[in-house]
Design a protein around this motif. Structure first.
Motif, PDB file in Angstrom:
ATOM      1  N   GLY A   1     -11.784  -7.621   0.646  1.00 45.97           N
ATOM      2  CA  GLY A   1     -11.245  -7.636  -0.708  1.00 45.97           C
ATOM      3  C   GLY A   1     -11.725  -6.468  -1.541  1.00 45.97           C
ATOM      4  N   VAL A   2     -13.024  -6.146  -1.470  1.00 44.72           N
ATOM      5  CA  VAL A   2     -13.547  -5.049  -2.283  1.00 44.72           C
ATOM      6  C   VAL A   2     -13.030  -3.707  -1.774  1.00 44.72           C
ATOM      7  CG1 VAL A   2     -15.711  -4.587  -1.025  1.00 44.72           C
ATOM      8  CG2 VAL A   2     -15.593  -4.219  -3.494  1.00 44.72           C
ATOM      9  N   SER A   3     -12.741  -3.602  -0.485  1.00 45.63           N
ATOM     10  CA  SER A   3     -12.177  -2.359   0.047  1.00 45.63           C
ATOM     11  C   SER A   3     -10.773  -2.128  -0.514  1.00 45.63           C
ATOM     12  CB  SER A   3     -12.134  -2.410   1.576  1.00 45.63           C
ATOM     13  OG  SER A   3     -13.438  -2.554   2.112  1.00 45.63           O
ATOM     14  N   ILE A   4      -9.950  -3.181  -0.522  1.00 43.30           N
ATOM     15  CA  ILE A   4      -8.597  -3.062  -1.078  1.00 43.30           C
ATOM     16  C   ILE A   4      -8.668  -2.847  -2.591  1.00 43.30           C
ATOM     17  CG2 ILE A   4      -6.394  -4.259  -1.379  1.00 43.30           C
ATOM     18  CD1 ILE A   4      -7.016  -5.767   1.229  1.00 43.30           C
ATOM     19  N   TYR A   5      -9.563  -3.569  -3.248  1.00 39.26           N
ATOM     20  CA  TYR A   5      -9.780  -3.426  -4.693  1.00 39.26           C
ATOM     21  C   TYR A   5     -10.136  -1.977  -5.033  1.00 39.26           C
ATOM     22  CZ  TYR A   5     -12.357  -4.161  -9.146  1.00 39.26           C
ATOM     23  OH  TYR A   5     -12.838  -4.090 -10.434  1.00 39.26           O
ATOM     24  N   THR A   6     -11.008  -1.366  -4.238  1.00 30.61           N
ATOM     25  CA  THR A   6     -11.435   0.006  -4.506  1.00 30.61           C
ATOM     26  C   THR A   6     -10.281   0.981  -4.351  1.00 30.61           C
ATOM     27  OG1 THR A   6     -13.659  -0.537  -3.716  1.00 30.61           O
ATOM     28  CG2 THR A   6     -13.095   1.797  -3.880  1.00 30.61           C
ATOM     29  N   LEU A   7      -9.441   0.770  -3.340  1.00 35.51           N
ATOM     30  CA  LEU A   7      -8.246   1.603  -3.194  1.00 35.51           C
ATOM     31  C   LEU A   7      -7.374   1.489  -4.446  1.00 35.51           C
ATOM     32  CD1 LEU A   7      -6.249   3.367  -1.639  1.00 35.51           C
ATOM     33  CD2 LEU A   7      -5.384   1.282  -0.535  1.00 35.51           C
ATOM     34  N   GLY A   8      -7.201   0.265  -4.927  1.00 36.61           N
ATOM     35  CA  GLY A   8      -6.431   0.069  -6.150  1.00 36.61           C
ATOM     36  C   GLY A   8      -7.070   0.739  -7.348  1.00 36.61           C
ATOM     37  N   GLU A   9      -8.398   0.667  -7.436  1.00 32.02           N
ATOM     38  CA  GLU A   9      -9.110   1.300  -8.549  1.00 32.02           C
ATOM     39  C   GLU A   9      -8.912   2.811  -8.530  1.00 32.02           C
ATOM     40  OE1 GLU A   9     -13.633   1.373 -10.479  1.00 32.02           O
ATOM     41  OE2 GLU A   9     -13.236   0.250  -8.640  1.00 32.02           O
ATOM     42  N   ILE A  10      -8.998   3.412  -7.345  1.00 28.38           N
ATOM     43  CA  ILE A  10      -8.793   4.855  -7.225  1.00 28.38           C
ATOM     44  C   ILE A  10      -7.386   5.231  -7.683  1.00 28.38           C
ATOM     45  CG2 ILE A  10      -8.541   6.740  -5.566  1.00 28.38           C
ATOM     46  CD1 ILE A  10     -10.810   5.436  -3.940  1.00 28.38           C
ATOM     47  N   LEU A  11      -6.394   4.507  -7.189  1.00 24.07           N
ATOM     48  CA  LEU A  11      -5.002   4.835  -7.506  1.00 24.07           C
ATOM     49  C   LEU A  11      -4.702   4.665  -8.992  1.00 24.07           C
ATOM     50  CD1 LEU A  11      -3.209   3.115  -4.488  1.00 24.07           C
ATOM     51  CD2 LEU A  11      -3.397   5.577  -4.882  1.00 24.07           C
ATOM     52  N   ALA A  12      -5.031   3.501  -9.538  1.00 22.47           N
ATOM     53  CA  ALA A  12      -4.607   3.180 -10.904  1.00 22.47           C
ATOM     54  C   ALA A  12      -5.386   3.972 -11.946  1.00 22.47           C
ATOM     55  CB  ALA A  12      -4.750   1.680 -11.153  1.00 22.47           C
ATOM     56  N   THR A  13      -6.707   4.033 -11.810  1.00 13.10           N
ATOM     57  CA  THR A  13      -7.496   4.728 -12.832  1.00 13.10           C
ATOM     58  C   THR A  13      -7.212   6.224 -12.833  1.00 13.10           C
ATOM     59  OG1 THR A  13      -9.375   4.889 -11.298  1.00 13.10           O
ATOM     60  CG2 THR A  13      -9.356   3.024 -12.830  1.00 13.10           C
ATOM     61  N   GLN A  14      -7.019   6.803 -11.651  1.00 10.54           N
ATOM     62  CA  GLN A  14      -6.736   8.236 -11.585  1.00 10.54           C
ATOM     63  C   GLN A  14      -5.383   8.558 -12.213  1.00 10.54           C
ATOM     64  OE1 GLN A  14      -8.379  10.860 -10.901  1.00 10.54           O
ATOM     65  NE2 GLN A  14      -6.724  12.359 -10.824  1.00 10.54           N
ATOM     66  N   ALA A  15      -4.353   7.811 -11.841  1.00 10.26           N
ATOM     67  CA  ALA A  15      -3.019   8.084 -12.390  1.00 10.26           C
ATOM     68  C   ALA A  15      -2.994   7.883 -13.902  1.00 10.26           C
ATOM     69  CB  ALA A  15      -1.983   7.185 -11.712  1.00 10.26           C
TER      70      ALA A  15
END
Length: 417
Positions: free
Chosen positions: A320-334
């Motif tokens: 879960g935290v691995s997928i969460y981190t991918l989401g964090e990278i994508l959303a916060t960067q964009a």
């Protein structure tokens, strides 16, 4: 087929380029080390050096955060007038002075006054860094420069926390906090020196074109700033609530918390730049929508954790935290790129200040929200955050349908290399 005249296909880039990028990244790293060195121990630090109670310190920090928010708009105007590099240097030196001052105070009024100054200086840095990136980096490199600040922040926070642990092992408790204050002051002073070689850019002040009237009247920017507010609320609530929930509610081993946060930090440091390079040029609102909903992977696991054994929970937490981190990278960067590129140049400081006020409000309300929900409905916290990520994702998809043309005009696809 390779583009005409290049001889090879365009490939995603993950290394930011441009004059001064080394100084920019190093200064951000040193600044983050200072913050990471202090942040995990801040309550203990203030109790030790001020002789104030833990409750008084907590209330004082909350009050200081709220008192500082109105001054953030003034900081935005100073960024416009003086330029982001000058504001960064002044803010870093002010933070250095504040940490020396903390070692000599014993009264609540003085403590709050210094904490307000520190809060304003920290917000000044957070306003100025994206403005400096936008003004210094080549146009097609702004996204990667902003990603570099996140890599530096995560790496610096982790290393700073580790360094603080060694300081407390090597000295007794009383002198350890004094050493912490002095080293923290030194780190901010060093960061100020590292900003000096960067270009002294200033946002245009005489430009007459573009949107006017302030960010609160700019519908597209306002919606994205509110989206950022919601996303920051989810992320900070997770960071604040997860340790309490796992240890106090589920009675999980304390090392579980460290492991989850370590996975998040390592993945952020390793993959922030490569993923940023790969998604540049794609529809940013769709990227935000995807990133937002990916946060739900960890949040849903936490919502179900009460009915799972620890043996079943641990691998799900790590996935879960691995997928969460991918989401964090994508959303916060964009989001960070859009919030910079959609701001009119002659008002970019004010626009970033407005965004930081919303961030400050999020940081102020999250502890109260988390404490209330963990007390009354612990699992409900995670389902509320899950619902927020899904709603945010749907909102970004809806905004894409109505604003894709405006977004594309403000954020042209970067050229390949």
């Amino acid at each position: 087929m390779p583009p005409s005249g290049t001889g090879e296909a365009k490939r995603p880039r993950s290394i930011p380029r441009g004059e001064g990028v080394g100084w920019f990244g190093t200064a951000a790293l040193v600044n983050a080390i200072g913050t990471g060195f202090f942040y995990p121990y801040q309550l203990l630090f203030f109790v030790a050096v001020t002789d104030l109670s833990l409750t008084t310190v907590g209330a004082g920090l909350t009050a200081a955060t709220l008192i500082a928010l109105p001054a953030v708009f003034m900081v935005g105007r100073l960024v416009q007038r003086w330029g982001p590099r000058t504001v960064l240097i002044v803010a870093a030196l002010v933070r250095a002075g504040v940490f020396v001052g903390y070692l000599f105070i014993h009264h609540i009024a003085t403590f709050i006054a210094l904490a307000v100054v520190a809060a304003v200086a920290q917000r000044a840095e957070q306003i100025s860094m994206p403005v400096l990136a936008a003004g210094t980096a080549p146009a097609e490199e702004v996204g990667l420069w902003l990603a570099l600040t996140r890599v530096s922040f995560n790496l610096g926070m982790g290393f700073g926390g580790l360094l603080a642990g060694f300081v407390f092992v090597g000295v007794d408790d009383g002198s350890g906090y004094t050493v912490m204050g002095l080293l923290n002051a030194a780190s901010f002073a060093l960061a100020a020196l590292l900003y000096l070689p960067l270009a002294a850019v200033r946002p245009a002040s005489s430009q007459k074109t573009g949107r006017t009237g302030g960010p609160w009247r700019d519908g597209l920017f306002l919606r994205l700033a509110l989206a950022n507010f919601a996303l920051i609320t989810v992320i900070v609530a997770t960071e604040v609530g997860l340790p309490v929930y796992l240890i106090e509610e589920l009675r999980a081993p304390s090392w579980t918390v460290g492991l989850v946060f370590a996975v998040n930090t390592v993945l952020m440091v390793l993959f922030q730049l490569p993923i940023t390079g790969r998604v540049e040029g794609r529809a940013p609102l769709r990227v935000i929508a995807l990133g937002s909903v990916l946060h739900a992977a960890l949040l849903a696991v936490l919502g179900l954790a009460g009915v799972l054994s620890f043996a079943a929970l641990l691998p799900l937490l790590l996935l879960g935290v691995s997928i969460y981190t991918l989401g964090e990278i994508l959303a916060t960067q964009a989001l960070s790129v859009l919030l910079v590129k959609l701001a009119p140049e002659r008002e970019i400081g004010v626009y970033q200040a407005f965004n930081q006020v919303l961030v400050g409000l999020s940081l102020a309300i999250v502890p109260l929200l988390v404490a209330f929900l963990l007390t009354h409905t612990a699992a409900g916290l995670w389902w509320l955050l899950t619902a927020m990520t899904v709603a945010l994702s749907l909102g970004m998809l809806s905004l894409h349908r109505t604003s894709a043309t405006a977004i594309a005009g403000a954020t042209p696809a970067p050229s390949g290399s």
